[in-house]
Design an enzyme around this catalytic site. Structure first.
Site, PDB file in Angstrom:
ATOM      1  N   ASP A 192     -64.638  60.625  33.328  1.00 33.58           N
ATOM      2  CA  ASP A 192     -64.318  59.381  32.614  1.00 33.58           C
ATOM      3  C   ASP A 192     -65.550  58.471  32.742  1.00 33.58           C
ATOM      4  OD1 ASP A 192     -63.579  56.823  31.869  1.00 33.58           O
ATOM      5  OD2 ASP A 192     -61.901  56.658  33.272  1.00 33.58           O
ATOM      6  N   LYS A 217     -67.582  48.898  26.012  1.00 33.01           N
ATOM      7  CA  LYS A 217     -68.491  48.392  27.056  1.00 33.01           C
ATOM      8  C   LYS A 217     -69.952  48.529  26.619  1.00 33.01           C
ATOM      9  CE  LYS A 217     -64.895  49.855  30.178  1.00 33.01           C
ATOM     10  NZ  LYS A 217     -64.183  48.598  30.376  1.00 33.01           N
ATOM     11  N   TRP A 267     -59.536  53.349  38.491  1.00 32.53           N
ATOM     12  CA  TRP A 267     -59.308  54.125  37.275  1.00 32.53           C
ATOM     13  C   TRP A 267     -59.025  55.590  37.558  1.00 32.53           C
ATOM     14  CZ3 TRP A 267     -57.645  51.429  33.513  1.00 32.53           C
ATOM     15  CH2 TRP A 267     -58.065  50.105  33.385  1.00 32.53           C
TER      16      TRP A 267
END
Ligand code: PMP
Length: 363
Positions: free
Chosen positions: A174, A198, A102
């Site tokens: 992030d 999540k 990511w």
């Protein structure tokens, strides 16, 4: 009805209590004679809901007063492109620390808008550790430093204690796969962001926590809808938001409160991860996890079987045992168990028991 223990990396399991509450309010919400999906986002009731959600989030995470909290759309992926446009001039440099898939994406998506300098990367080590702080090639005067405190695919995680000697840098994290999974020192960051799907709710809501001095930067012309400061000014109600997703996030925050808050949630998440890593490490090599033990994720545990020829049997038998979504991401193969907030300890125990039994039968 049968709900399995769901180890999906996201969208992920939601607490059953939250789903039942949403179900009970689906036709008629809080005396509005309609569901929360069917009323105006400008209505008194909905605006009051957003205010409550923001104050719950601020209290749970102890967000300092000089930070704005936003509930937007577009996922973390949209922020990859918006962060440089909001905070850096086109000729500026922004630093990126790469500890997995990511972070690599974030750097690539920023590149059209800023010089996106790679500070350090563990690509050569297949993203199994955090590069030593002494090796980071920081740019003096960088617009910001972007980090990914938990890499959801590679299972590499670090906390605020890894961010040393960065007092002059606006650190942007992030935290898609860790936000609200434990207490966090928000003040260590200039900005935190992540999707809700999540630990915090359903897909379609993106949380952003941004320090006011960053919001004051306006380095280039940008449409209002893409401008964080404009969104903050309108309390994330510049246009029609994901009202139902926002509401679900509110229910999850209340559930976290009911579970004892982030300290209790964090302690439980740590126990869950410890249980699974102990099972992997104690399997005599039948299962293994490649990540440097100092940086193993509590949230996402990738592991491989010693013989990939057993993967298909592992997956089909685990599903038959009520354990679903254990297939690893194609970038690393094998298996991955995501242990977000809604995964109970008995679910991890059931996985560990299944793994031991499978190893005994196939070993
Ligand atoms: N960053 C991280 C750490 C992630 O785990 C994910 C999603 N798995 C993303 C970014 C992308 O998020 P989204 O799909 O919400 O854009």
């Amino acid at each position: 009805m049968s709900r399995a223990f769901n180890f999906s990396a996201g969208p992920a399991a939601l607490p059953e209590a939250v789903l039942l509450r949403a179900q009970s309010e689906l036709l008629e919400w809080q005396g509005e004679s309609a569901s929360v999906m069917e009323i105006s986002h400008r209505s008194k009731a909905f605006v009051a809901l957003t205010e409550r959600i923001e104050s719950d989030l601020r209290r749970l995470l102890q967000v300092p007063d000089d930070y704005a909290v936003l509930f937007l759309q577009g996922g973390a992926t949209q922020q990859f492109a918006l962060i440089p446009q909001n905070f850096a001039a086109p000729d500026a440099t922004a630093d990126y620390l790469l500890t997995g898939h990511w972070g690599v994406k974030a750097q690539a998506e920023a590149s059209p808008y800023v010089h996106a300098n790679i500070v350090a990367s563990d690509a050569a080590g297949k993203f199994t550790t955090l590069p030593a702080r002494s090796t980071w090639q920081l740019t003096p005067g960088a617009a910001y430093l972007h980090v990914t405190p938990n890499e959801t695919i590679h299972g590499v995680e670090f906390d605020e204690t890894a961010l040393t000697n960065l007092d002059d840098v606006a650190v942007i994290g992030d935290v898609s796969s860790t936000l609200l999974s434990r207490p966090l020192d928000v003040s260590r960051y200039a900005m935190l962001y992540g999707g809700a799907q999540k630990n915090i709710g359903a897909a379609g809501v993106t949380l952003l926590i941004i320090r006011n001095d960053l919001l004051a930067r306006q380095p280039r012309p940008l449409a209002k809808i893409l401008t964080y400061a404009a969104q903050a000014k309108e309390h994330s109600l510049l246009n029609t938001p994901n009202t139902f997703g926002w509401y679900l996030t509110g229910l999850v925050l209340q559930w976290i409160d009911g579970e004892g808050g982030l300290a209790a949630i964090g302690a439980r998440n740590q126990r869950k991860a410890a249980m699974l890593y102990a099972a992997i490490d104690g399997s005599g090599g039948f299962y293994s996890n490649p990540v440097d033990p100092r940086y193993r994720s509590w949230m996402n545990v990738p592991f491989v079987l010693h013989d990939a020829g057993l993967d298909a049997a592992f997956l089909s038998e685990s599903i038959a045992s009520g354990l679903v979504s254990l297939k690893g991401h194609k970038a690393v193969g094998g298996m991955r168990a995501s242990l977000y907030n809604a995964m109970p300890e008995v679910g991890v125990q059931a996985l560990v028991d299944f793994m031991a039994d499978f190893a005994k039968r196939k070993g």
